[in-house]
Design a protein around this motif. Sequence first.
Motif, short mmCIF file in Angstrom:
data_model
loop_
_atom_site.label_atom_id
_atom_site.label_comp_id
_atom_site.label_asym_id
_atom_site.label_seq_id
_atom_site.Cartn_x
_atom_site.Cartn_y
_atom_site.Cartn_z
N ALA A 100 -38.86 -85.28 -13.95
CA ALA A 100 -39.21 -84.93 -14.72
C ALA A 100 -37.50 -84.94 -15.87
O ALA A 100 -36.38 -84.85 -15.27
N ALA A 101 -37.40 -85.28 -17.82
CA ALA A 101 -36.82 -85.27 -18.06
C ALA A 101 -36.52 -85.28 -19.69
O ALA A 101 -37.04 -85.98 -19.62
N ASP A 102 -36.34 -84.59 -19.72
CA ASP A 102 -35.96 -84.43 -22.06
C ASP A 102 -37.74 -84.48 -21.96
O ASP A 102 -37.86 -84.59 -22.89
N GLY A 103 -38.80 -83.90 -20.93
CA GLY A 103 -39.99 -84.08 -21.76
C GLY A 103 -40.81 -85.36 -20.68
O GLY A 103 -41.71 -85.00 -20.95
N ASN A 104 -39.79 -85.80 -20.73
CA ASN A 104 -40.60 -87.16 -19.90
C ASN A 104 -40.87 -86.98 -18.72
O ASN A 104 -40.31 -86.66 -17.60
N VAL A 105 -41.62 -87.99 -18.22
CA VAL A 105 -41.56 -88.03 -16.58
C VAL A 105 -41.39 -89.22 -16.31
O VAL A 105 -42.33 -90.21 -16.59
N TYR A 106 -41.02 -90.04 -15.82
CA TYR A 106 -40.20 -91.32 -14.74
C TYR A 106 -40.57 -91.69 -13.19
O TYR A 106 -40.39 -90.36 -12.44
N PHE A 107 -41.11 -93.30 -13.24
CA PHE A 107 -41.66 -93.82 -12.13
C PHE A 107 -39.84 -93.65 -11.49
O PHE A 107 -38.96 -94.56 -12.54
N ASP A 108 -39.65 -93.83 -10.11
CA ASP A 108 -37.94 -94.06 -9.84
C ASP A 108 -38.59 -94.92 -9.27
O ASP A 108 -38.82 -95.01 -7.77
N VAL A 109 -38.36 -96.61 -10.27
CA VAL A 109 -38.37 -97.98 -8.22
C VAL A 109 -37.87 -98.21 -7.64
O VAL A 109 -38.55 -98.70 -6.67
N THR A 132 -35.62 -91.21 -23.29
CA THR A 132 -34.49 -90.88 -22.98
C THR A 132 -34.03 -90.15 -21.14
O THR A 132 -35.06 -89.37 -21.39
N GLY A 133 -32.89 -89.60 -21.12
CA GLY A 133 -32.95 -88.51 -19.78
C GLY A 133 -33.00 -90.08 -18.17
O GLY A 133 -33.41 -89.22 -17.26
N LYS A 134 -33.62 -90.88 -18.44
CA LYS A 134 -33.84 -92.01 -17.33
C LYS A 134 -32.23 -91.87 -16.73
O LYS A 134 -31.15 -92.49 -16.71
N ARG A 135 -32.38 -91.99 -15.53
CA ARG A 135 -31.83 -92.04 -14.75
C ARG A 135 -31.02 -93.84 -14.24
O ARG A 135 -29.95 -94.03 -13.77
N ASP A 136 -31.86 -94.40 -14.09
CA ASP A 136 -31.83 -95.96 -14.16
C ASP A 136 -32.51 -96.56 -15.12
O ASP A 136 -33.92 -95.84 -15.12
N GLN A 137 -32.62 -97.56 -15.77
CA GLN A 137 -33.01 -98.12 -17.28
C GLN A 137 -34.23 -99.26 -16.66
O GLN A 137 -35.29 -99.05 -16.94
#
Length: 467
Positions: free
Chosen positions: A137-146, A172-177
């Motif tokens: 989770a980052a800035d209210g988003n949730v991302y999958f770490d590919v 915003t807040g992605k560790r990797d684009q």
Amino acid sequence: MTIRLYDTSARQIRDFVPLTAGCVSIYLCGATVQAAPHIGHIRSGLNFDIMRRWFQYRGYDVTFIRNVTDIDDKIIAKSAEQGRPWWAIGYENERAFNAGYDALGCLPVTYEPRATGHVPEMIEMMRGLIERGHAYAADGNVYFDVRSFPGYLELSNQDLDDLRQPSGDGETGKRDQRDFAMWKATKPGEPSWETPWGRGRPGWHLECSAMAHKYLGTAFDIHGGGIDLIFPHHENEIAQAKAYGDEFAKYWVHNGWVTMSGEKMSKSLGNSVLVSEMVKAWRPIVLRYYLGTPHYRSMIEYSEEALREAESAFARIEGFVQRVTEKAGETVEPATEVPPAFAEAMDDDLGVPQALAIVHTTVRQGNSALAADDKEAAVARLAEVRAMLGVLGLDPLDEHWAGESDRGDDLHGVVDTLVRLVLDQRESARERKDWPAADAIRDQLNQSGLVIEDSPTGPRWTLGPRQ
């Protein structure tokens, strides 16, 4: 008997072996309901309807899920443009899609879940992926770490180092684009749901992974959709589901596009042909023939000329069905089995073009039997033709298509009376052996779009293909 399908993930045609003997489970990516459907949208549903019908003919019990994406960036954008609630736009267009599927003879699916009805399942999947180290989770988003999932991009056969992941505003807040959003933080005026990571709304890819898991479990047989969904949508679905612990789909089947001037039919290109308008200009059964008879993996280049050719081809089949039915004096029931050559074609990656060639060959044989006044052979050929057309959803005697002839019954009666008067004049000319006058009357009727056939019981007329 073995059905074989082209599996996108294997890049080859494979024997179909179901997870459960005698059963087939299919998940098809359905409509994103930001606008009414064009014929390119409906083609996918129609192709998989034929697949479903063939599995059923082969004795399988089919569970067919086709989802509705009723919340995404496009729907929200349409809501802002039109000043209407997002849910009203979604529901209106969902009904338009279902009307299109029904008009073209698609069987009802087993379940048709909406994305907005499955947010709890999405939250649960995100929670599990975060716990397993595959999401954050980052800035209210949730991302999958590919990078956490070694099998990423195997379906689309891409190189991670060269990947350009589509991204939306506010991600915003992605560790990797290259990471993709499963959940998007709320924005003013947008719909949102509460989660442990803040209010927001689901990402497109997460919706299908969660719904497939709910309705088909941790593993199912076939996942389908258009070839444009291979990346990023299906690739990201696989990553989420398998990282969560599901086996997910065993086979990946993708259909080709309907194109115009070589480009994919799409609303953004301004080249779409709405189903609601097409069914006013063309008989729905002709549209089904046009969209459903090319091989599902091929591209269809849209043109009115191609539609006219489809109309003419189907008219030859339908005319045969009508003539034999009249000669038999009763409805001829479909044969219990299709001809072996038809079955062989359908078993081989749903080879509808090859199967359709068997239909036309059988029609020609039936017409020859009619010409020879061999009623028994003609009836036998019609039974085979009806069996084959039933598999393709194109049997003109099926109750679904009965309404097509009913729509113009009042007008048909008026036209029939007028045509009969002209045909009586033609018969009078023939009786007095005035052949030029008789031929002139027939030619004038043909030019008006009517086809006149002389039968043992007298002349009969039908509407011919448009010029």
